[in-house]
Write a protein that holds these residues in place. Structure first.
Motif, PDB file in Angstrom:
ATOM      1  N   PHE A 181      10.764 -10.688  -2.545  1.00  0.00           N
ATOM      2  CA  PHE A 181      10.426 -10.380  -3.066  1.00  0.00           C
ATOM      3  C   PHE A 181      10.220  -8.112  -3.766  1.00  0.00           C
ATOM      4  O   PHE A 181      10.708  -8.064  -2.334  1.00  0.00           O
ATOM      5  CB  PHE A 181       9.235 -10.240  -3.378  1.00  0.00           C
ATOM      6  CG  PHE A 181       8.674 -12.267  -4.192  1.00  0.00           C
ATOM      7  CD1 PHE A 181       7.898 -12.232  -5.453  1.00  0.00           C
ATOM      8  CD2 PHE A 181       9.533 -13.367  -3.426  1.00  0.00           C
ATOM      9  CE1 PHE A 181       8.370 -13.638  -5.654  1.00  0.00           C
ATOM     10  CE2 PHE A 181       9.566 -14.073  -3.952  1.00  0.00           C
ATOM     11  CZ  PHE A 181       8.340 -14.213  -4.728  1.00  0.00           C
ATOM     12  N   ARG A 182       9.849  -8.103  -3.961  1.00  0.00           N
ATOM     13  CA  ARG A 182       9.813  -6.386  -4.819  1.00  0.00           C
ATOM     14  C   ARG A 182       8.042  -6.628  -4.249  1.00  0.00           C
ATOM     15  O   ARG A 182       7.446  -6.705  -5.326  1.00  0.00           O
ATOM     16  CB  ARG A 182      10.037  -5.693  -5.722  1.00  0.00           C
ATOM     17  CG  ARG A 182      11.300  -5.913  -5.457  1.00  0.00           C
ATOM     18  CD  ARG A 182      12.145  -4.725  -7.781  1.00  0.00           C
ATOM     19  NE  ARG A 182      11.367  -3.816  -7.199  1.00  0.00           N
ATOM     20  CZ  ARG A 182      11.104  -2.973  -8.057  1.00  0.00           C
ATOM     21  NH1 ARG A 182      10.539  -3.552  -9.635  1.00  0.00           N
ATOM     22  NH2 ARG A 182      10.276  -1.786  -7.983  1.00  0.00           N
ATOM     23  N   ALA A 183       7.606  -5.694  -2.984  1.00  0.00           N
ATOM     24  CA  ALA A 183       6.193  -6.095  -3.240  1.00  0.00           C
ATOM     25  C   ALA A 183       5.237  -5.315  -2.144  1.00  0.00           C
ATOM     26  O   ALA A 183       5.724  -4.061  -1.617  1.00  0.00           O
ATOM     27  CB  ALA A 183       6.232  -7.497  -1.843  1.00  0.00           C
ATOM     28  N   HIS A 184       3.623  -4.885  -2.689  1.00  0.00           N
ATOM     29  CA  HIS A 184       3.661  -3.546  -2.785  1.00  0.00           C
ATOM     30  C   HIS A 184       1.676  -3.682  -2.098  1.00  0.00           C
ATOM     31  O   HIS A 184       2.068  -4.762  -2.704  1.00  0.00           O
ATOM     32  CB  HIS A 184       3.450  -2.567  -2.700  1.00  0.00           C
ATOM     33  CG  HIS A 184       3.328  -1.903  -3.906  1.00  0.00           C
ATOM     34  ND1 HIS A 184       2.719  -1.156  -4.809  1.00  0.00           N
ATOM     35  CD2 HIS A 184       3.706  -3.367  -5.354  1.00  0.00           C
ATOM     36  CE1 HIS A 184       1.825  -1.562  -5.837  1.00  0.00           C
ATOM     37  NE2 HIS A 184       2.984  -2.870  -6.476  1.00  0.00           N
ATOM     38  N   LEU A 185       0.990  -3.022  -1.642  1.00  0.00           N
ATOM     39  CA  LEU A 185      -0.091  -3.502  -1.220  1.00  0.00           C
ATOM     40  C   LEU A 185      -1.048  -2.486  -2.318  1.00  0.00           C
ATOM     41  O   LEU A 185      -0.585  -0.948  -2.755  1.00  0.00           O
ATOM     42  CB  LEU A 185      -0.205  -2.785  -0.124  1.00  0.00           C
ATOM     43  CG  LEU A 185      -0.519  -3.603   1.277  1.00  0.00           C
ATOM     44  CD1 LEU A 185      -0.580  -2.744   2.387  1.00  0.00           C
ATOM     45  CD2 LEU A 185      -1.267  -4.872   0.539  1.00  0.00           C
ATOM     46  N   VAL A 186      -1.609  -3.330  -3.025  1.00  0.00           N
ATOM     47  CA  VAL A 186      -2.152  -2.502  -4.510  1.00  0.00           C
ATOM     48  C   VAL A 186      -3.519  -2.875  -3.988  1.00  0.00           C
ATOM     49  O   VAL A 186      -4.094  -4.492  -4.239  1.00  0.00           O
ATOM     50  CB  VAL A 186      -2.084  -2.725  -5.534  1.00  0.00           C
ATOM     51  CG1 VAL A 186      -2.799  -1.981  -6.557  1.00  0.00           C
ATOM     52  CG2 VAL A 186      -0.058  -2.857  -5.949  1.00  0.00           C
ATOM     53  N   GLY A 187      -4.729  -1.936  -3.493  1.00  0.00           N
ATOM     54  CA  GLY A 187      -6.318  -2.306  -3.020  1.00  0.00           C
ATOM     55  C   GLY A 187      -6.516  -3.673  -1.787  1.00  0.00           C
ATOM     56  O   GLY A 187      -5.504  -3.209  -0.850  1.00  0.00           O
ATOM     57  N   ASP A 188      -7.165  -4.626  -2.156  1.00  0.00           N
ATOM     58  CA  ASP A 188      -7.485  -5.313  -1.407  1.00  0.00           C
ATOM     59  C   ASP A 188      -6.050  -6.067  -1.693  1.00  0.00           C
ATOM     60  O   ASP A 188      -6.613  -7.821  -1.537  1.00  0.00           O
ATOM     61  CB  ASP A 188      -8.569  -5.984  -1.916  1.00  0.00           C
ATOM     62  CG  ASP A 188      -8.949  -6.600  -3.155  1.00  0.00           C
ATOM     63  OD1 ASP A 188      -7.590  -6.389  -3.597  1.00  0.00           O
ATOM     64  OD2 ASP A 188      -9.938  -6.924  -3.654  1.00  0.00           O
ATOM     65  N   ALA A 189      -5.676  -6.505  -2.900  1.00  0.00           N
ATOM     66  CA  ALA A 189      -4.473  -7.422  -3.080  1.00  0.00           C
ATOM     67  C   ALA A 189      -2.558  -6.885  -2.890  1.00  0.00           C
ATOM     68  O   ALA A 189      -2.590  -5.509  -2.413  1.00  0.00           O
ATOM     69  CB  ALA A 189      -4.538  -8.067  -4.150  1.00  0.00           C
ATOM     70  N   VAL A 190      -1.654  -8.011  -2.419  1.00  0.00           N
ATOM     71  CA  VAL A 190      -0.707  -7.545  -2.206  1.00  0.00           C
ATOM     72  C   VAL A 190       0.474  -8.643  -3.921  1.00  0.00           C
ATOM     73  O   VAL A 190       0.250  -9.287  -4.419  1.00  0.00           O
ATOM     74  CB  VAL A 190       0.363  -8.477  -1.521  1.00  0.00           C
ATOM     75  CG1 VAL A 190       1.946  -8.133  -1.074  1.00  0.00           C
ATOM     76  CG2 VAL A 190       0.259  -8.046   0.323  1.00  0.00           C
ATOM     77  N   ALA A 191       1.042  -7.420  -3.942  1.00  0.00           N
ATOM     78  CA  ALA A 191       1.270  -7.783  -5.426  1.00  0.00           C
ATOM     79  C   ALA A 191       2.850  -7.696  -5.733  1.00  0.00           C
ATOM     80  O   ALA A 191       3.869  -7.393  -4.794  1.00  0.00           O
ATOM     81  CB  ALA A 191       1.364  -6.597  -6.770  1.00  0.00           C
ATOM     82  N   ALA A 192       3.855  -8.625  -5.815  1.00  0.00           N
ATOM     83  CA  ALA A 192       5.349  -9.106  -6.035  1.00  0.00           C
ATOM     84  C   ALA A 192       6.218  -9.279  -7.380  1.00  0.00           C
ATOM     85  O   ALA A 192       5.472  -9.833  -7.335  1.00  0.00           O
ATOM     86  CB  ALA A 192       5.224 -10.041  -3.850  1.00  0.00           C
ATOM     87  N   GLU A 193       6.951  -9.341  -6.943  1.00  0.00           N
ATOM     88  CA  GLU A 193       8.330  -9.407  -8.324  1.00  0.00           C
ATOM     89  C   GLU A 193       9.434 -10.546  -7.601  1.00  0.00           C
ATOM     90  O   GLU A 193       9.825  -9.721  -6.879  1.00  0.00           O
ATOM     91  CB  GLU A 193       7.737  -8.030  -8.979  1.00  0.00           C
ATOM     92  CG  GLU A 193       8.692  -8.703 -11.133  1.00  0.00           C
ATOM     93  CD  GLU A 193       8.029  -8.005 -12.230  1.00  0.00           C
ATOM     94  OE1 GLU A 193       8.558  -8.499 -12.696  1.00  0.00           O
ATOM     95  OE2 GLU A 193       7.783  -6.827 -11.322  1.00  0.00           O
TER      96      GLU A 193
END
Length: 572
Positions: A181-193
């Motif tokens: 997954f392409r993932a990174h931290l955004v605030g209090d969550a991890v976003a992945a695609e």
């Protein structure tokens, strides 16, 4: 740990909070209904361009192109078979003018077929360019942050854990990256695609279609195709004057012909002798010696059906076969005025053949006047015998060859300037040789036999040597490799766009009111599929092992008498 759940209920207005999280899962352009009353020239032009570059119009043009190719297959075409077109005109004197106006005798070069072809080409380019730039922008960006309410997504799960929120997020980030997954931290969550290959496959499919269209158009413009009948022992040089018939694309020139030559050494044909497939060819091959280029080295080759000889950009196909009886013609004084192998054209699967023998020069009749001779020839490689009552071959091999000749004399009109077929005879100025009954003089000959013409006019000998001929088609077409590559890439791209799903996953880990960490996971796909919930459940199971669930908080003690269990009640 709670189970992964799915929510199939229609989204309400509250779901608008997904925002960017639910957008950009596809590069398909959005289509807004135009405000028709306010459209001007530019507005109508933009509307027309949007319609032309839409997927439905592209599919419609592709369907029209396929339908337009049907008459090109059913109706004889001028560039392919002039004789069939002329025959169609004679038999359909009312329908032929209509076909002429519609361009149905030259479908692939007609205005309407070219218009469909060009519109499809423009539609594909107009569809690909903006989608490519949009997809490149998505690749350069990052997956959008998590929406505020993850529990409203179609697939979601949640649990409590004693692990720290930062540790959970780091574990989730490492897990998603490990799963590509392409993932990174955004605030209090991890976003992945994941699943970008879906759009890559979609774009590759469209690009491959453009490559195929270009290759098809290029091949038609620079294509050449010629046919040549060659008797054993004879040769061929790839020049325009050597062909029996030749056709080419509009941009093809004589300089584009591949330089080569070849000689036909022998033809080999064997056939089934018994069984239901009697007469079916088992071996059909020609042995050649060829030279590529002006001073190339002579090489040997074996050409078979569907196994052509390739020399540069040209391919030499074996397409037909027949017999060429050797005939010797003498005048009344015994002088040989003609001796050659006469190729005859097969009429059926058993190679019953017909043609003509033309003696144009060197013959003088009994009065010493120059005259020309013509003979209708009918040949069967396996004669059924006089008792069969038919002059049809019983087998395609040379088991019992018989040559039937009927004789004429006069003027063959070979010097009239009008092209003549070597397989037909113009009898308008020819006279029949008569037998003793006053009928056309004709005779059946076996190899070695001679037919003596009436009144000392000469003789015709069917020599014992019966040669075979092979028909070749020389095709030179550029762009074939590009078309094949485009077809392969189109299939691969279509498979990717159909079977790969683009999806997103978010993992949020925050401190709860009781001090434990609340973990939420949710997934979103471009379309409803069981893949997203299954994959989310698998990811959640792995992450749960790394951040196991905490026990539920104990209920607080109460002094309310009503809260005290009744006597005899089961204690929890």
């Amino acid at each position: 740990m709670s189970e992964t759940t799915t929510d199939d209920t229609p989204q309400s207005a509250d779901d608008r909070e997904l925002g960017a999280a639910g957008s950009q899962l596809s590069t398909a352009p959005t289509e807004d209904a135009p405000n028709l009353p306010s459209l001007g020239v530019i507005g109508w032009a933009r509307w027309f361009w949007r319609q032309l570059t839409s997927m439905r119009v592209a599919l419609l043009l592709l369907l029209l192109l396929s339908l337009g190719a049907i008459p090109g297959s059913l109706i004889p075409q001028t560039g392919i078979d002039e004789t069939a077109v002329a025959d169609f005109r004679e038999r359909h004197d009312m329908l032929a003018p209509v076909y002429d106006k519609l361009g149905l005798f030259n479908v692939y070069s007609s205005v309407w077929f070219s218009a469909i072809y060009i519109l499809l080409f423009v539609s594909l380019i107009g569809c690909i360019v903006p989608r490519t730039w949009q997809f490149v922008g998505q690749l350069r960006g990052r997956p959008p942050g998590a929406p505020r309410r993850l529990d409203r997504l179609p697939a979601h799960t949640t649990w409590r854990t004693a692990a720290e929120p930062e540790a959970v997020r780091e574990a989730a980030l490492a897990l998603l990256k490990k799963r590509r997954f392409r993932a990174h931290l955004v605030g209090d969550a991890v976003a992945a695609e994941k699943g970008y290959l879906r759009e890559v496959g979609n774009l590759l499919f469209h690009i491959a279609l453009i490559v195929m269209l270009i290759a098809f158009g290029w091949g038609q413009l620079y294509k050449s195709e010629g046919n040549k009948l060659i008797v054993e022992g004879d040769g061929f040089a790839n020049t325009l004057t050597q062909y029996d018939d030749f056709k080419s694309g509009n941009l093809f020139t004589n300089d584009d012909l591949e330089p080569f030559s070849f000689d036909v050494r022998s033809f080999t044909g064997t056939y089934e002798r018994t069984g239901p497939n009697k007469g079916t060819p088992r071996t059909y091959q020609t042995e050649l010696t060829y030279t590529a280029g002006a001073g190339g080295e002579e090489k040997k080759a074996l050409v078979k059906v569907n196994k052509p000889l390739q020399i540069g950009d040209a391919k030499v196909y074996l397409v037909s076969h027949g017999y060429a009886p050797v005939v010797t013609v003498r005048d009344g004084k015994g002088k040989v005025v003609y001796r050659d192998a006469v190729p005859l054209l097969p009429l059926d699967a058993n190679v019953t053949s017909s043609g003509v023998v033309k003696v144009l020069d060197g013959y003088r009749n009994t009065d010493g006047e120059k005259e020309q001779l013509g003979f209708n020839a009918f040949f069967v490689p396996t004669f059924g015998g006089s008792e069969s009552g038919t002059m049809l071959s019983q087998f395609p091999a040379l088991d019992y060859p018989v040559l039937a000749l009927s004789a004429y004399h006069g003027d063959l009109k070979a010097d009239s300037g009008i092209p003549q077929s070597v397989y037909q005879m113009d009898k308008t100025k020819m006279k029949e040789f008569k037998d003793s009954k006053g009928e056309l003089f004709k005779k059946l000959l076996t190899p070695g036999e001679t037919m003596t013409l009436p009144n000392g006019a000469g003789s015709v000998t069917f020599e014992k040597d019966v040669k075979e001929w092979a028909g070749f088609q020389v095709v030179q077409e550029s762009g074939g490799a590009w078309a094949l590559g485009g077809a392969v890439v189109a299939i691969a791209g279509l498979a990717g766009s159909l079977f790969i799903q683009r999806r997103r996953v978010w993992v949020r880990a925050v401190r709860g009111d009781d001090g434990s960490t609340v973990v939420e996971m949710a997934g979103l796909g471009r379309s409803e599929s069981a893949k997203v919930p299954e994959e989310l459940g698998d990811l959640a199971g792995i992450l749960y092992d790394r951040a196991p669930g905490a026990p539920d908080p104990e209920p607080s003690e109460s002094t309310d008498p009503e809260a005290v269990p009744a006597e005899g009640a089961e204690q929890q």
